[in-house]
Write a protein that holds these residues in place. Structure first.
Motif, mmCIF file in Angstrom:
data_model
loop_
_atom_site.group_PDB
_atom_site.id
_atom_site.type_symbol
_atom_site.label_atom_id
_atom_site.label_comp_id
_atom_site.label_asym_id
_atom_site.label_seq_id
_atom_site.Cartn_x
_atom_site.Cartn_y
_atom_site.Cartn_z
ATOM 1 N N ALA A 18 11.009 -8.821 10.758
ATOM 2 C CA ALA A 18 11.459 -8.139 11.977
ATOM 3 C C ALA A 18 12.358 -6.954 11.676
ATOM 4 O O ALA A 18 12.391 -5.972 12.441
ATOM 5 N N SER A 19 13.082 -7.013 10.583
ATOM 6 C CA SER A 19 14.051 -5.955 10.276
ATOM 7 C C SER A 19 13.459 -4.824 9.450
ATOM 8 O O SER A 19 14.186 -3.906 9.057
ATOM 9 N N TRP A 20 12.132 -4.843 9.193
ATOM 10 C CA TRP A 20 11.541 -3.857 8.282
ATOM 11 C C TRP A 20 10.465 -3.036 8.963
ATOM 12 O O TRP A 20 9.671 -3.542 9.760
ATOM 13 N N ARG A 21 10.453 -1.755 8.649
ATOM 14 C CA ARG A 21 9.340 -0.863 8.910
ATOM 15 C C ARG A 21 9.168 0.009 7.667
ATOM 16 O O ARG A 21 10.133 0.256 6.934
ATOM 17 N N PRO A 22 7.968 0.506 7.391
ATOM 18 C CA PRO A 22 7.751 1.277 6.158
ATOM 19 C C PRO A 22 8.618 2.525 6.088
ATOM 20 O O PRO A 22 8.594 3.358 7.000
ATOM 21 N N PRO A 23 9.409 2.685 5.030
ATOM 22 C CA PRO A 23 10.160 3.925 4.858
ATOM 23 C C PRO A 23 9.223 5.123 4.672
ATOM 24 O O PRO A 23 8.172 5.007 4.043
ATOM 25 N N VAL A 24 9.603 6.247 5.250
ATOM 26 C CA VAL A 24 8.883 7.504 5.061
ATOM 27 C C VAL A 24 9.792 8.423 4.261
ATOM 28 O O VAL A 24 10.921 8.706 4.671
ATOM 29 N N GLU A 25 9.325 8.871 3.101
ATOM 30 C CA GLU A 25 10.194 9.536 2.136
ATOM 31 C C GLU A 25 9.566 10.823 1.605
ATOM 32 O O GLU A 25 8.360 11.053 1.752
ATOM 33 N N ARG A 26 10.393 11.619 0.974
ATOM 34 C CA ARG A 26 9.892 12.779 0.229
ATOM 35 C C ARG A 26 9.397 12.317 -1.140
ATOM 36 O O ARG A 26 9.890 11.346 -1.707
ATOM 37 N N PRO A 27 8.414 13.017 -1.695
ATOM 38 C CA PRO A 27 7.902 12.642 -3.017
ATOM 39 C C PRO A 27 8.753 13.253 -4.127
ATOM 40 O O PRO A 27 9.619 14.103 -3.886
ATOM 41 N N LEU A 28 8.474 12.821 -5.339
ATOM 42 C CA LEU A 28 8.971 13.492 -6.535
ATOM 43 C C LEU A 28 7.888 14.434 -7.036
ATOM 44 O O LEU A 28 6.694 14.143 -6.901
ATOM 45 N N GLY A 29 8.265 15.560 -7.625
ATOM 46 C CA GLY A 29 7.266 16.494 -8.091
ATOM 47 C C GLY A 29 7.726 17.298 -9.291
ATOM 48 O O GLY A 29 8.925 17.542 -9.471
ATOM 49 N N ILE A 30 6.762 17.694 -10.131
ATOM 50 C CA ILE A 30 7.023 18.601 -11.249
ATOM 51 C C ILE A 30 5.907 19.645 -11.289
ATOM 52 O O ILE A 30 4.805 19.424 -10.777
ATOM 53 N N ASP A 31 6.189 20.775 -11.909
ATOM 54 C CA ASP A 31 5.201 21.825 -12.085
ATOM 55 C C ASP A 31 4.488 21.671 -13.423
ATOM 56 O O ASP A 31 5.103 21.319 -14.447
ATOM 57 N N ALA B 293 0.827 -1.210 0.000
ATOM 58 C CA ALA B 293 0.000 0.000 0.000
ATOM 59 C C ALA B 293 0.860 1.259 0.000
ATOM 60 O O ALA B 293 1.112 1.845 1.059
ATOM 61 N N PRO B 294 1.316 1.736 -1.163
ATOM 62 C CA PRO B 294 1.949 3.052 -1.224
ATOM 63 C C PRO B 294 0.930 4.145 -0.908
ATOM 64 O O PRO B 294 -0.200 4.105 -1.400
ATOM 65 N N ILE B 295 1.343 5.114 -0.097
ATOM 66 C CA ILE B 295 0.434 6.163 0.363
ATOM 67 C C ILE B 295 1.091 7.532 0.192
ATOM 68 O O ILE B 295 2.271 7.700 0.521
ATOM 69 N N LEU B 296 0.327 8.497 -0.317
ATOM 70 C CA LEU B 296 0.720 9.909 -0.309
ATOM 71 C C LEU B 296 -0.193 10.634 0.669
ATOM 72 O O LEU B 296 -1.423 10.586 0.531
ATOM 73 N N ALA B 297 0.394 11.280 1.667
ATOM 74 C CA ALA B 297 -0.378 11.957 2.710
ATOM 75 C C ALA B 297 0.080 13.402 2.819
ATOM 76 O O ALA B 297 1.287 13.682 2.851
ATOM 77 N N GLY C 271 1.881 -2.241 7.787
ATOM 78 C CA GLY C 271 2.804 -1.252 8.337
ATOM 79 C C GLY C 271 2.529 0.144 7.825
ATOM 80 O O GLY C 271 2.608 1.124 8.581
ATOM 81 N N ALA C 272 2.193 0.256 6.536
ATOM 82 C CA ALA C 272 1.944 1.583 5.961
ATOM 83 C C ALA C 272 0.714 2.229 6.584
ATOM 84 O O ALA C 272 0.723 3.423 6.931
ATOM 85 N N TRP C 273 -0.371 1.458 6.739
ATOM 86 C CA TRP C 273 -1.575 2.029 7.353
ATOM 87 C C TRP C 273 -1.322 2.408 8.807
ATOM 88 O O TRP C 273 -1.831 3.427 9.291
ATOM 89 N N MET C 274 -0.505 1.609 9.506
ATOM 90 C CA MET C 274 -0.203 1.927 10.908
ATOM 91 C C MET C 274 0.639 3.199 11.021
ATOM 92 O O MET C 274 0.421 4.029 11.922
ATOM 93 N N VAL C 275 1.596 3.359 10.137
ATOM 94 C CA VAL C 275 2.423 4.578 10.166
ATOM 95 C C VAL C 275 1.575 5.802 9.841
ATOM 96 O O VAL C 275 1.714 6.862 10.465
ATOM 97 N N LEU C 276 0.671 5.671 8.861
ATOM 98 C CA LEU C 276 -0.233 6.783 8.551
ATOM 99 C C LEU C 276 -1.060 7.146 9.773
ATOM 100 O O LEU C 276 -1.191 8.328 10.121
ATOM 101 N N LEU C 277 -1.616 6.136 10.433
ATOM 102 C CA LEU C 277 -2.458 6.382 11.609
ATOM 103 C C LEU C 277 -1.641 6.984 12.749
ATOM 104 O O LEU C 277 -2.080 7.940 13.406
ATOM 105 N N ARG C 278 -0.459 6.446 12.998
ATOM 106 C CA ARG C 278 0.373 6.913 14.113
ATOM 107 C C ARG C 278 0.852 8.342 13.914
ATOM 108 O O ARG C 278 0.770 9.171 14.829
ATOM 109 N N ASP C 279 1.340 8.657 12.727
ATOM 110 C CA ASP C 279 2.005 9.942 12.496
ATOM 111 C C ASP C 279 1.065 11.045 12.038
ATOM 112 O O ASP C 279 1.367 12.225 12.219
ATOM 113 N N PHE C 280 -0.076 10.684 11.454
ATOM 114 C CA PHE C 280 -0.972 11.688 10.878
ATOM 115 C C PHE C 280 -2.383 11.637 11.470
ATOM 116 O O PHE C 280 -3.109 12.617 11.402
ATOM 117 N N GLY C 281 -2.780 10.489 11.996
ATOM 118 C CA GLY C 281 -4.150 10.316 12.446
ATOM 119 C C GLY C 281 -4.391 10.782 13.866
ATOM 120 O O GLY C 281 -3.482 11.253 14.570
#
Length: 604
Positions: free
Chosen positions: A256-269, A63-67, A116-126
């Motif tokens: 056990a060794s993985w958690r979802p990376p939180v990254e900057r997006p790519l963008g163009i105008d 589940a890739p997520i943009l928030a 993991g992605a839904w949990m990180v979204l909920l933890r950090d943004f929800g």
């Protein structure tokens, strides 16, 4: 008078949710009504999609997520794409006599990233409790939901495989020896009990919201879930698309060794908008490349549905996808991505769009480097048509039932915007019921995303232990005036960026409202190396909906396109939400695709 659309353009001021299933959209709105924000609503809708669209995604998928918070200068990427296991080497597959990763079974399983992605979204943004998020999914898994026709067909297509080989899946999905009928109430009590156990564990650990979420993450990636996955993978050999029974490579240590990376997006105008995507571990940059090229081609003067428009967009997509196949992946050479997204490079590439349809794969040479597109070859016995990947058409493909002939899985999508201007776009997928055998005691299957890696050395998307496969999953989010404006996306594998591009051009360039943009006759090409097993390609292909005029279709054939005419409403499952601010205030908008007759939007 406004142009007729099959669905109304939904507008409101409180909140808006759009997804690929009406129940998930209603659950998202329920969370907004409870006082939650867009991130709470998206997470609850995401877990609900696992239950009501089990043939399109599951807890073992991705589940890739943009928030984006209303005041964030840019969105945040939460990467719900898990990596390949440490034991997943090219040599490990060669030792099994394979030169292509099977599209089903256990060999293609990566670390499950969706949870993991839904949990990180909920933890950090929800803001809401874990119970609020999981209870709707638990309810529908326990009490049942009306089974979609597509889900029934998917189960029917693999019922022989389930009965003869994947007996743990047969216990969950077959009614005796048959698939359950469309519209009947379908429950997954094993999955309901599992999520209830997870929730009880988290609430036993702590009464605090964030601590409960951390406990749930640990339960999944370090505790009971990881242990159950490890035991099942080690103790099972499952029939897959190679025509053989194979064990898997995923183990508890990988989780056990993985958690979802939180990254900057790519963008163009693009004009007054800035369009954002995930990185080159997804196919997201292909949409950005296509828009950069389109900016050079005066697309605004070409009427939607005209031969010039369809031809130009199709040829642009071919160029962007050729670069995807040659350059995208975790091992992309340093500096290449910046060149690929530059306007200078786009000008060079757009000059290749001619009057006739290209019949070649034409990747570019950023920085003078030589591109290399893999050549699909398969030497395993028993190769079947179909496979484990996402279909190219909105209509479900039902293949003959049997252990070597599998209904393809697909993907889901959800967009949310709340009254504060927070916004989410997410594209959950993988772990569908026909991907691999269900894990006893958990009630879900592992995903098969690793099939997107190549078993050849020195490619950007070559199989590498611990690296993310280059996924097709690709949510989109755009800003306008420095604020989150539009969240959108679609299922569809290699077609996701193609249909997203058409929505973007219809709305942003041609000025159509969201619902009208989604309903505009659509098209796609398969002029690329397919991302899913068995990695076929159809050079020069172009599939258009039957609503295109005969004149347009004839002209496209005259230009050399190998044309297929699909049904009148056969292309894509787009949805979108917008936060539209003008001089009078903010209006929230939502739109969903009538194609497939299950996507729905809610706004008030």
């Amino acid at each position: 008078m406004a142009e007729f659309t099959a669905r109304p353009e939904l507008c409101g001021t409180f909140g808006a949710v759009a997804s690929t299933h009406w129940i998930a959209s209603a659950v998202g709105m329920r969370l907004l009504e409870m006082g939650g924000n867009a991130f709470d609503a998206a997470a609850a809708a995401g877990f609900t999609l696992q239950i009501v669209e089990p043939h399109l995604n599951g807890p073992g998928g991705d589940a890739p997520i943009l928030a984006a918070r209303a005041r964030d200068p840019e969105p945040t990427v939460i990467c719900g794409q898990g990596p390949s296991p440490r034991a997943a080497t090219i040599d490990a597959f060669a030792a099994r006599g394979l030169d292509m990763i099977p599209g089903t079974g256990l060999l293609a399983a990566c670390v499950p990233g969706a949870f993991g992605a839904w949990m990180v979204l909920l933890r950090d943004f929800g803001t809401m409790r874990l119970r609020d998020i999981l209870e709707p999914a638990i309810h529908y898994a326990r009490a049942g939901h009306p089974l979609l026709a597509g889900a029934s067909a998917a189960i029917a297509s693999v019922q022989t495989l389930f009965a003869d080989e994947w007996v743990s899946s047969a216990a969950l999905y077959l009614d005796g020896d048959r698939a359950p009928l469309p519209g009947t109430l379908f429950a997954n009590p094993v999955l309901a009990q599992f999520y209830a156990r997870l929730l009880d564990h988290a609430e036993t650990v702590s009464t605090k919201r964030e601590a409960q979420i951390e406990a749930a993450l640990a339960y999944w990636y370090e505790g009971a879930v990881a242990e159950a996955i490890d035991a099942f993978v080690k103790g099972t050999e499952a029939m897959d698309t190679s025509g053989r029974r194979n064990g898997g490579l995923l183990g508890a240590s990988d989780l056990a060794s993985w958690r979802p990376p939180v990254e900057r997006p790519l963008g163009i105008d693009h004009g007054e908008h800035r369009l954002y995507k995930c990185g080159a571990w997804s196919q997201g940059p292909a949409l950005l490349q296509a828009v950069q090229m389109i900016k050079q081609l005066d697309i605004g003067t070409m009427p939607l549905g005209s031969p010039d428009y369809v031809h130009t967009v199709c040829e642009t997509i071919k160029l962007a996808m050729a670069d995807r196949d040659a350059w995208y992946g975790e091992a992309m050479p340093e500096g290449v991505l910046e060149i690929l997204l530059s306007e200078r490079y786009a000008a060079e590439r757009s000059a290749l769009v001619g009057k006739d349809a290209s019949q070649e794969l034409r990747p570019g040479s950023p920085g003078g480097m030589r591109p290399q597109i893999p050549s699909p070859q398969y030497t395993g016995d028993g190769m079947a048509p179909g496979g484990g990947g996402e279909p190219t058409m909105a209509g479900e493909r039902t293949l003959p039932s049997g252990s070597r002939s599998h209904q393809r899985g697909d993907t889901c999508h959800v967009d949310v915007v709340d009254r504060w201007g927070n916004m989410v776009s997410a594209t959950p997928s993988g772990g569908w019921l026909q991907s691999s055998p269900a894990i006893p005691g958990l009630g879900f299957a592992l995903g098969t995303r690793m099939q997107m890696c190549w078993l050849a050395e020195d490619l950007p998307s070559s199989l590498t232990p611990g690296a993310r496969p280059r996924t097709t999953l690709t949510p989109s989010l755009a800003y306008r005036g420095g604020r989150p404006y539009l969240a959108f996306g679609t299922p569809g594998g290699d077609q996701q960026e193609q249909w997203s591009l058409q929505l973007w051009l219809a709305h942003v360039v041609h000025g159509l409202p969201l619902q009208a943009a989604i309903e505009t006759p659509a098209f796609h090409t398969e002029h690329m190396v397919a991302s899913f097993w068995p990695r076929e390609r159809r050079l020069g292909s172009l599939t258009v909906e039957g609503r295109f005029s005969e004149q347009t279709r004839d002209e496209l054939q005259h230009r050399g396109h190998v044309l297929t005419v699909g049904g009148p409403w056969s292309e894509g499952r787009l949805s979108a939400c917008a936060h539209d601010i003008d001089g009078t205030g903010a209006v929230l908008r939502a739109a969903a695709n009538p194609r497939g007759m299950q996507g729905y939007a809610v706004a008030r």
